[in-house]
Design a protein around this motif. Sequence first.
Motif, PDB file in Angstrom:
ATOM      1  N   LYS A 195       0.837  -1.208   0.000  1.00 31.65           N
ATOM      2  CA  LYS A 195       0.000   0.000   0.000  1.00 31.65           C
ATOM      3  C   LYS A 195       0.868   1.252   0.000  1.00 31.65           C
ATOM      4  O   LYS A 195       0.551   2.248  -0.668  1.00 31.65           O
ATOM      5  CB  LYS A 195      -0.911  -0.015   1.232  1.00 31.65           C
ATOM      6  CG  LYS A 195      -1.817   1.193   1.369  1.00 31.65           C
ATOM      7  CD  LYS A 195      -2.732   1.022   2.574  1.00 31.65           C
ATOM      8  CE  LYS A 195      -3.646   2.219   2.754  1.00 31.65           C
ATOM      9  NZ  LYS A 195      -2.895   3.421   3.148  1.00 31.65           N
ATOM     10  N   LEU A 196       1.994   1.233   0.727  1.00 31.55           N
ATOM     11  CA  LEU A 196       2.901   2.376   0.780  1.00 31.55           C
ATOM     12  C   LEU A 196       3.466   2.687  -0.605  1.00 31.55           C
ATOM     13  O   LEU A 196       3.568   3.849  -1.000  1.00 31.55           O
ATOM     14  CB  LEU A 196       4.035   2.090   1.776  1.00 31.55           C
ATOM     15  CG  LEU A 196       5.055   3.216   1.980  1.00 31.55           C
ATOM     16  CD1 LEU A 196       4.391   4.436   2.573  1.00 31.55           C
ATOM     17  CD2 LEU A 196       6.184   2.735   2.886  1.00 31.55           C
ATOM     18  N   GLU A 200       0.773   4.320  -2.812  1.00 30.69           N
ATOM     19  CA  GLU A 200       0.582   5.712  -2.418  1.00 30.69           C
ATOM     20  C   GLU A 200       1.708   6.597  -2.952  1.00 30.69           C
ATOM     21  O   GLU A 200       1.471   7.723  -3.415  1.00 30.69           O
ATOM     22  CB  GLU A 200       0.496   5.825  -0.897  1.00 30.69           C
ATOM     23  CG  GLU A 200      -0.788   5.293  -0.301  1.00 30.69           C
ATOM     24  CD  GLU A 200      -0.820   5.430   1.214  1.00 30.69           C
ATOM     25  OE1 GLU A 200      -1.906   5.265   1.787  1.00 30.69           O
ATOM     26  OE2 GLU A 200       0.247   5.704   1.815  1.00 30.69           O
ATOM     27  N   TRP A 235       1.412  12.906   4.258  1.00 26.22           N
ATOM     28  CA  TRP A 235       1.814  11.538   3.940  1.00 26.22           C
ATOM     29  C   TRP A 235       3.058  11.096   4.691  1.00 26.22           C
ATOM     30  O   TRP A 235       3.159   9.950   5.111  1.00 26.22           O
ATOM     31  CB  TRP A 235       2.040  11.418   2.432  1.00 26.22           C
ATOM     32  CG  TRP A 235       2.303  10.014   1.979  1.00 26.22           C
ATOM     33  CD1 TRP A 235       1.403   8.989   1.955  1.00 26.22           C
ATOM     34  CD2 TRP A 235       3.541   9.478   1.512  1.00 26.22           C
ATOM     35  NE1 TRP A 235       1.997   7.832   1.479  1.00 26.22           N
ATOM     36  CE2 TRP A 235       3.322   8.114   1.194  1.00 26.22           C
ATOM     37  CE3 TRP A 235       4.810  10.005   1.307  1.00 26.22           C
ATOM     38  CZ2 TRP A 235       4.320   7.285   0.705  1.00 26.22           C
ATOM     39  CZ3 TRP A 235       5.812   9.195   0.808  1.00 26.22           C
ATOM     40  CH2 TRP A 235       5.566   7.846   0.523  1.00 26.22           C
ATOM     41  N   VAL A 254       1.862   9.876   8.286  1.00 25.84           N
ATOM     42  CA  VAL A 254       0.705   8.990   8.497  1.00 25.84           C
ATOM     43  C   VAL A 254       1.027   8.010   9.623  1.00 25.84           C
ATOM     44  O   VAL A 254       2.008   7.269   9.569  1.00 25.84           O
ATOM     45  CB  VAL A 254       0.355   8.230   7.200  1.00 25.84           C
ATOM     46  CG1 VAL A 254      -0.707   7.164   7.488  1.00 25.84           C
ATOM     47  CG2 VAL A 254      -0.132   9.201   6.142  1.00 25.84           C
ATOM     48  N   TYR A 275      -3.022  11.750   8.231  1.00 26.30           N
ATOM     49  CA  TYR A 275      -4.105  10.834   7.884  1.00 26.30           C
ATOM     50  C   TYR A 275      -4.151  10.650   6.374  1.00 26.30           C
ATOM     51  O   TYR A 275      -4.039  11.615   5.599  1.00 26.30           O
ATOM     52  CB  TYR A 275      -5.456  11.382   8.369  1.00 26.30           C
ATOM     53  CG  TYR A 275      -5.571  11.430   9.864  1.00 26.30           C
ATOM     54  CD1 TYR A 275      -5.977  10.309  10.600  1.00 26.30           C
ATOM     55  CD2 TYR A 275      -5.256  12.598  10.557  1.00 26.30           C
ATOM     56  CE1 TYR A 275      -6.070  10.355  11.982  1.00 26.30           C
ATOM     57  CE2 TYR A 275      -5.342  12.653  11.940  1.00 26.30           C
ATOM     58  CZ  TYR A 275      -5.749  11.521  12.651  1.00 26.30           C
ATOM     59  OH  TYR A 275      -5.838  11.576  14.003  1.00 26.30           O
ATOM     60  N   SER A 276      -4.317   9.414   5.953  1.00 27.77           N
ATOM     61  CA  SER A 276      -4.347   9.096   4.525  1.00 27.77           C
ATOM     62  C   SER A 276      -5.501   9.783   3.815  1.00 27.77           C
ATOM     63  O   SER A 276      -5.389  10.158   2.645  1.00 27.77           O
ATOM     64  CB  SER A 276      -4.438   7.583   4.325  1.00 27.77           C
ATOM     65  OG  SER A 276      -3.277   6.943   4.809  1.00 27.77           O
ATOM     66  N   VAL A 330      -4.440  13.041   2.654  1.00 24.15           N
ATOM     67  CA  VAL A 330      -3.487  12.894   1.552  1.00 24.15           C
ATOM     68  C   VAL A 330      -4.244  12.716   0.242  1.00 24.15           C
ATOM     69  O   VAL A 330      -3.974  13.396  -0.756  1.00 24.15           O
ATOM     70  CB  VAL A 330      -2.545  11.704   1.807  1.00 24.15           C
ATOM     71  CG1 VAL A 330      -1.627  11.479   0.598  1.00 24.15           C
ATOM     72  CG2 VAL A 330      -1.723  11.925   3.068  1.00 24.15           C
ATOM     73  N   TYR A 331      -5.234  11.798   0.237  1.00 24.06           N
ATOM     74  CA  TYR A 331      -5.986  11.530  -0.983  1.00 24.06           C
ATOM     75  C   TYR A 331      -6.787  12.766  -1.419  1.00 24.06           C
ATOM     76  O   TYR A 331      -6.815  13.115  -2.601  1.00 24.06           O
ATOM     77  CB  TYR A 331      -6.936  10.346  -0.775  1.00 24.06           C
ATOM     78  CG  TYR A 331      -6.244   9.066  -0.381  1.00 24.06           C
ATOM     79  CD1 TYR A 331      -4.944   8.791  -0.820  1.00 24.06           C
ATOM     80  CD2 TYR A 331      -6.861   8.125   0.446  1.00 24.06           C
ATOM     81  CE1 TYR A 331      -4.305   7.619  -0.452  1.00 24.06           C
ATOM     82  CE2 TYR A 331      -6.223   6.954   0.804  1.00 24.06           C
ATOM     83  CZ  TYR A 331      -4.945   6.717   0.362  1.00 24.06           C
ATOM     84  OH  TYR A 331      -4.301   5.558   0.723  1.00 24.06           O
ATOM     85  N   ALA A 351      -4.035   1.813  -4.102  1.00 21.63           N
ATOM     86  CA  ALA A 351      -3.709   2.204  -2.730  1.00 21.63           C
ATOM     87  C   ALA A 351      -4.910   2.123  -1.813  1.00 21.63           C
ATOM     88  O   ALA A 351      -4.784   1.821  -0.622  1.00 21.63           O
ATOM     89  CB  ALA A 351      -3.134   3.631  -2.716  1.00 21.63           C
ATOM     90  N   THR A 352      -6.103   2.383  -2.367  1.00 23.99           N
ATOM     91  CA  THR A 352      -7.319   2.407  -1.534  1.00 23.99           C
ATOM     92  C   THR A 352      -8.175   1.160  -1.727  1.00 23.99           C
ATOM     93  O   THR A 352      -9.327   1.146  -1.295  1.00 23.99           O
ATOM     94  CB  THR A 352      -8.152   3.654  -1.872  1.00 23.99           C
ATOM     95  OG1 THR A 352      -8.462   3.643  -3.274  1.00 23.99           O
ATOM     96  CG2 THR A 352      -7.390   4.925  -1.535  1.00 23.99           C
TER      97      THR A 352
END
Length: 621
Positions: free
Chosen positions: A2-3, A6, A95, A98, A103-104, A107-108, A140-141
């Motif tokens: 996931k990292l 992102e 980012w 986090v 918080y992600s 970021v999004y 990523a999500t």
Amino acid sequence: MKLLWEMLFLFSVILTLSISSEIYGLGIPAICFLIFAFQKRRLGKIFAYRKSVAYLAIVPFAFWWFLSPSQNGVFSQWLLIIPSWYFLFLALWQWKSVGRGGYSVFVYWNALFVLLLSLREWNAVTLGFLALAFLFLLFATAPALKRPKNWLQLLLSILLAGFFVSSFQRLYEWRQKRYMSGAWEENYREERSMMGFSNVAALGSFERNFSSKRNAQIVLRLFTDRAPTYLRAVAYGDYSAGIWNLPKSETWLFPERYIGDYAVFGSADSAKATWVQSALSTFDFAFAPPGAAVALKEADSVKRIAGNSFYLSEENKSDWYYVESNFLDTAETEKFLNTPHRLDSLLNEICAAMHLDSSDQAKMATQKIRQYFLENFSYSLQMPRRKSGEEPLILFWKNRKGFCEYYATLSTLLLRKLKIPARYVVGFANPEVAESGGYFVFRRNRSHAWVEVFDGEWKIFDPTPPIPFESHSAGFFEKWSEKFKAKCVYGMHLLRDGNWRKSLDSWSNAVEALLKSTWFYSGIFVFALMITLYVVVKRHLRQKQKKSQNLKIQELQKLLRKTEKVLAHFGFVRAPAETVSQFILRLEKAKTQRILSPKKMAHLESALQNLQKYENERWCR
């Protein structure tokens, strides 16, 4: 994993914004920061999120916003580019933290906002990076998007942000179109522009400046402790049927010197420079006192029209300097002698009425003209309506009333009829001191027309009868807002005009001179010698004190050994783990029991005194 997704998502966002804004100088450090944060997070070293940095970052972006170039009549893309880079900074700042305050979801959201703000020009490259960014975002999500609720929130956020970005520009274009069409055009022109300062000047054009509801609007601010009475804009050449035209002669001037980033044009033998800030951006000329030079920001040349008028380029209409000068303006007299033949009979009639003669010198002629106007004319803004094609000067002479444009026009033509060079000049007159102090202002109703007559040199002649100016009484809010606005524009000017670099230059020159001075190095040598002596003396005293303490300790230890030897002869031996103070207590207890002879008691008493001395002085410094 996931990292990594992102990181690739943010990488695509940075590339998209860099290409769309064409600011690659910010994209490179942004990518470097992204890679650095990725390495740290991969190793488990997560930085704490600091809100203060995110808030303080607003300051440089706000300055960038103020310093960004404006685009007249069109939507400025900087209104979207600058916020895009700020939101990208917020996304990267969140980012890298986090798990420790970041918080992600932010970021999004910030990164998606950057993508949507970047879609100003649709091309294959931008759309390609946009598609990659959304693909990496989905990977990523992916765990969170398993729930339909999260899908709905993501799509809704994209739609709202897209609607905001597209409607922002459409609203601006609609507003501009509405202002520039129909009934709004007149309001827009009246609010944004001044009458009477164009390349062609028609008699009566100043009337709206005096009589409109915006006649008290501030037009120019002069940041000086002494403002000129007359601030000229342009001198016109030929007159015909109520219309003044610019002289046909013009030259290009090149900078003589610089005031910060402002290039000085024209003869300027004085260091006295006054900054002029224009509240309206529709002027075509640099307003300045008669004979002064002007300084324009980042200009490599300027057009000078006959009559010593400076024509502004599109980029230099918001502010300029005028530089006072003492040179005698004696040129171009032959260009300001023309009179229209169709007015010969009218001018001859007026010359006879005013007792003007071809033998009159400039001083005598101007006195006669002024005196006649004072005795026979009155100042009035209410001019009779004239028929199409009717000469306005005939109407002015017949009704014996009018305002400055008519007085100045007729006076100019009368002087020329007498073969005295004269030019019709427009600008501002009689400035007001700002209530907050420190600068002067010209309002709309101070626009004025007068004459410059040649009498060995060009001199001001104002034939208009005294004007009953009404003082403007501003309310509390208007006073406060004007004071705040003036301080802001002047503060921004100090940051932008480049004068602050002179302070840095003078400081660097002083440092350079200091480094070349023998006194500087002599002072450094003396200072270093004093520090060295201080250190040596202090170290010597410390060693001497330490040596003295060591000798004393040695004497006390010798005393202790001698005493213990004597006590051992009487049967009192100090145990290995027993301290001297405990040994003393044991001896005093034996002393109280009186188990020894008087002679041994005397030795015991002496030994106790030695031990007590050792105990008291052993730890003294």
